[in-house]
Design a protein around this motif. Structure first.
Motif, short mmCIF file in Angstrom:
data_model
loop_
_atom_site.label_atom_id
_atom_site.label_comp_id
_atom_site.label_asym_id
_atom_site.label_seq_id
_atom_site.Cartn_x
_atom_site.Cartn_y
_atom_site.Cartn_z
N ARG A 1 0.76 -1.16 -0.02
CA ARG A 1 0.10 0.21 0.00
C ARG A 1 0.82 1.27 0.10
NH1 ARG A 1 -3.36 -1.34 5.27
NH2 ARG A 1 -1.54 -1.88 5.92
N ASN B 1 1.96 -1.97 -8.62
CA ASN B 1 1.12 -1.99 -7.79
C ASN B 1 -0.24 -1.58 -8.20
OD1 ASN B 1 3.62 -0.69 -5.51
ND2 ASN B 1 3.12 -2.86 -5.55
N ARG B 2 -0.39 -0.43 -8.91
CA ARG B 2 -1.44 0.20 -9.45
C ARG B 2 -1.99 -0.80 -10.34
NH1 ARG B 2 1.75 4.59 -9.63
NH2 ARG B 2 1.32 6.26 -8.04
N LEU B 3 -1.25 -1.37 -11.06
CA LEU B 3 -1.81 -2.39 -12.04
C LEU B 3 -2.92 -3.58 -11.26
CD1 LEU B 3 -2.55 -3.91 -14.71
CD2 LEU B 3 -0.09 -5.16 -14.34
N GLU C 1 -3.90 -3.14 -7.94
CA GLU C 1 -4.91 -2.41 -7.67
C GLU C 1 -6.20 -2.20 -8.40
OE1 GLU C 1 -3.17 0.83 -5.76
OE2 GLU C 1 -2.54 -0.12 -3.88
N ASP C 2 -5.89 -1.60 -9.74
CA ASP C 2 -6.88 -1.23 -10.47
C ASP C 2 -7.87 -2.21 -11.27
OD1 ASP C 2 -6.04 1.41 -9.74
OD2 ASP C 2 -4.85 1.57 -11.86
N LYS C 3 -7.23 -3.26 -11.43
CA LYS C 3 -7.83 -4.57 -11.98
C LYS C 3 -8.51 -5.32 -11.07
CE LYS C 3 -5.99 -3.34 -16.35
NZ LYS C 3 -6.99 -3.16 -17.44
N PRO C 4 -9.72 -5.79 -11.26
CA PRO C 4 -10.63 -6.58 -10.31
C PRO C 4 -9.71 -8.06 -10.31
CG PRO C 4 -11.92 -6.37 -12.25
CD PRO C 4 -10.69 -5.37 -12.22
N TRP D 1 -10.23 -10.18 -13.33
CA TRP D 1 -9.82 -9.89 -14.47
C TRP D 1 -8.37 -10.59 -14.70
CZ3 TRP D 1 -4.72 -8.39 -15.75
CH2 TRP D 1 -4.65 -7.92 -17.34
N GLN E 1 -3.72 -6.86 -3.33
CA GLN E 1 -5.07 -6.45 -3.30
C GLN E 1 -5.76 -6.48 -1.83
OE1 GLN E 1 -7.40 -8.56 -6.10
NE2 GLN E 1 -6.72 -7.22 -7.74
#
Length: 423
Positions: A217, A224-226, A228-231, A234, A321
């Motif tokens: 975090r 990290n953002r990839l 976090e952003d993808k469920p 996915w 996540q």
């Protein structure tokens, strides 16, 4: 389907690859009187580039037959000291006679280097191993390529990774030291916490985490953002594929190495393009040394392995996540992992100022989790100007980071082991 298409593409390119190889050999042959002409070099360079871009890259060799210790060459041999279908523990054994000639008569601390299981082979740590061999008995985790493990061997998930670390530490005997590079940080900390709680004799004497996502975090990076952003669904639907024939793991669901490699390269695509353009120019100019350096790097970088579906997806879920370890919610086989119960294991965290994989603070988070450790057993270091790779390899690692790691290991070496050294 994607895996089968990937394999079909490789085999479909075989005639072109064979033609390019023949062209390369013809125009580089010492029997060819035109081989030094500009046109010949240009043809040779383009054929060579095509061959290298389309060939298969298997597991690289370690190539560590000798190290220099205090100016004395010391022979090194590889020994497998523990294994399972999913991993082997490789010991780089230094010749005892050569060690005596180098003036090393003491029993040196055993270090377990936990290599990442994130797409590349453990040989990515070749420089790390060479450096540690100057002062330690070095053992390295070598993870299996999932496509080569038959379905009859069952699953391998995040919790199996933890169990493997525990078993390897037990194989090393009382109070070894463990160094986790990048991805293995969270499961290695979990393994140490469980062993400390159980009072196991083989719990680590010290643990060093280098560029590890202990708490992803903090200072989130593109990686990290990839996540976090993808469920989560996915990742299940888009990056998991089935191993085709003729591999022993036929039918196994995996996160393919070539998918991971594509993700790695897309992060710095222009830099890779420029590197290959420069390689082409080096070949056309006859600059063999620069071309060899390029090949040495990409022989390693393009060698990738597959991860099992369950390990990859659980890592995404638990580490990137839901952040279960830093939130105090990680359970292992129904048992809560409690790093705060670690009381006598040294903790060193190392980060790179320019790390674009594990941001500043992600590794340092281990100190807050290990709240039961006294301050004298904790140390943190941030190396200026280096990125992720520079945390565990290269000149800055050898000259600035490693001496700190070596010193920390020496300070945390158990008293009983110091006393049983022989003069």
């Amino acid at each position: 389907m994607l895996y089968s298409l990937y394999e079909a593409g490789f085999y479909a390119a075989t005639p072109l690859r064979a033609a390019a190889l023949a062209t390369r050999n013809f125009w580089s042959s010492p029997l060819n009187p035109l081989r030094e002409s500009q046109g010949a070099r240009r043809i040779y360079a383009n054929a060579d580039l095509f061959v290298n871009l389309t060939r298969r890259y298997g597991r690289p060799d370690w190539g560590i037959d000798e190290v220099t210790i205090d100016g004395q060459p010391v022979r090194v041999t590889e020994e497998t000291t523990w294994s399972s279908p999913w991993a082997k523990l490789t010991h780089f054994s230094r010749d005892k006679g050569d060690m005596r000639l180098a003036g090393r008569r003491e029993l040196e601390p055993a270090v377990l280097l936990v290599a990442p299981l994130s797409g590349h082979y453990a040989t990515l740590l070749r420089g790390t191993v060479r450096t540690f061999l100057q002062d330690h008995e070095v053992y390295v985790t070598e993870w299996s390529n999932a496509r080569n493990v038959p379905m009859l061997e069952g699953r391998f998930d995040f919790h199996d990774f933890i169990d493997h670390i525990r078993d390897m530490l037990r194989a090393l005997g009382p109070r070894p030291h463990v160094v986790a590079v990048c991805q293995p940080g969270p499961p290695t900390l979990a393994a140490a916490a469980l062993m400390a709680e159980d009072g196991e004799d083989s719990r680590p004497a010290s643990m060093t985490f280098m560029g590890s996502p202990i708490d992803a975090r903090l200072s989130p990076t593109v990686t990290n953002r990839l996540a976090e952003d993808k469920p989560f669904a996915w990742f299940e639907s888009n990056v998991i594929h089935t191993v085709p024939a003729p591999y022993p793991g036929l039918g196994r669901r995996v996160y393919p190495g070539f998918v991971q490699l594509a993700a790695f390269m897309s992060m710095n695509l222009e830099r890779h393009r420029e590197a290959h353009r420069n390689y082409l120019q080096h070949l056309m100019r006859g600059d063999g040394d620069s071309a060899d350096q390029h090949l040495a790097f990409y022989d390693e970088y393009l060698s990738v392995l597959d991860l099992t579906e369950e390990f990859y997806l659980q890592t995404i879920d638990k580490v990137f996540q839901r952040y279960l370890l830093p939130k105090g919610e990680l359970e292992h086989h129904g048992r809560l992992v409690r790093p705060e119960l670690i009381k006598d294991v040294g903790l060193l965290t190392v980060e790179g100022e320019n790390d674009d994989i594990s941001g500043i603070g992600q590794t340092q988070a281990a100190h807050a989790l290990c709240s039961g450790l006294p301050d004298e057993l904790k140390e943190d270091y941030v190396q200026p100007t280096v990125g992720h790779y520079g945390v565990f390899n290269g000149k800055r690692f050898r000259e600035e980071i490693y001496p700190r790691v070596r010193g920390f290991i020496r300070r945390t070496q158990p008293t009983f082991d110091k006393q049983r050294r022989t003069a």
